[in-house]
Design an enzyme around this catalytic site. Sequence first.
Site, short mmCIF file in Angstrom:
data_model
loop_
_atom_site.label_atom_id
_atom_site.label_comp_id
_atom_site.label_asym_id
_atom_site.label_seq_id
_atom_site.Cartn_x
_atom_site.Cartn_y
_atom_site.Cartn_z
N HIS A 30 0.86 -1.19 0.00
CA HIS A 30 0.00 0.00 0.00
C HIS A 30 0.89 1.23 0.00
CE1 HIS A 30 -3.55 2.33 0.32
NE2 HIS A 30 -3.28 2.80 1.53
N HIS A 42 -3.32 8.96 1.18
CA HIS A 42 -3.26 7.80 0.30
C HIS A 42 -4.61 7.56 -0.36
CE1 HIS A 42 -4.34 5.29 4.08
NE2 HIS A 42 -3.90 6.45 4.55
N CYS A 152 -3.32 2.97 -5.58
CA CYS A 152 -2.57 3.80 -4.64
C CYS A 152 -1.17 4.15 -5.14
CB CYS A 152 -2.49 3.12 -3.27
SG CYS A 152 -1.69 1.48 -3.29
#
Length: 256
Positions: A30, A42, A152
Amino acid sequence: MGWFSNRIDRQNLKPGDHIYTWRTAYIYAHHGIYVGDDTVIHFTRHGQEVGTGTVLDSLLIKKGPARSYVPCSTCDITGGDNGVISTCLNCFLAGGVLCLFEYGVSSAHFLAQPRGGTCTFAPSDPDEEVVHRAKYLLENGFGGYNLFKSNCEHFANYCKTGLLVVNRGTIGQSGQAESIIRGPLVAMVQTAALRLAATNVFGMAATYVGLYCANRYASDIGITKNVVKVRVEELTQGLATGLLQLAEPQVPATHQ
């Protein structure tokens, strides 16, 4: 940090850094932008870090990141309407290891990485511009989340460079998606076609690795020719109207 580890200590972070952390036995990472004051911005699928919105999700990640910590009382990790969220560093890491995504790397450094989504040939813009993009997108969104075309990593790459890989009007594939899905599949197909020419298992393995690395190399944002520079204000306006006003393709970044 070194060629084989992108780990970084918290005290060495600075606003504008692109950071990431591995999830669920290194299945995926991530990504986000550290903006200072222990805060990370994010991009998610309405709070879900990875997903396609289809039955494929059950095959990718059944339960999401294994959180070995207690979420703080101030962060909203469920996500906002536009998918771009701001959380503290602890909630972003969710008990994982802090890593720094690298920009402007050499060819040797890039190819030494066993997985995509850890570095790029493209150079980073100044930190203050990176933070501005991240905060602007927090308020205005980054469009619809797509695991392969707008995830992301795409978000963090754009904040750092202002560059988008565009193919027929859609944002292109990230290094992580390329590494996990397209890269191995393309290499496997090509390797299978060359099986008759391979004299032994070592030759086949070398062919596979070579094709895999070549595919990762060619698709990097700093190498591909389908790269455009887009002002963040133009990006959000274009996403809102469905018409991206894109600049002319940029010359690929030079690298050592």
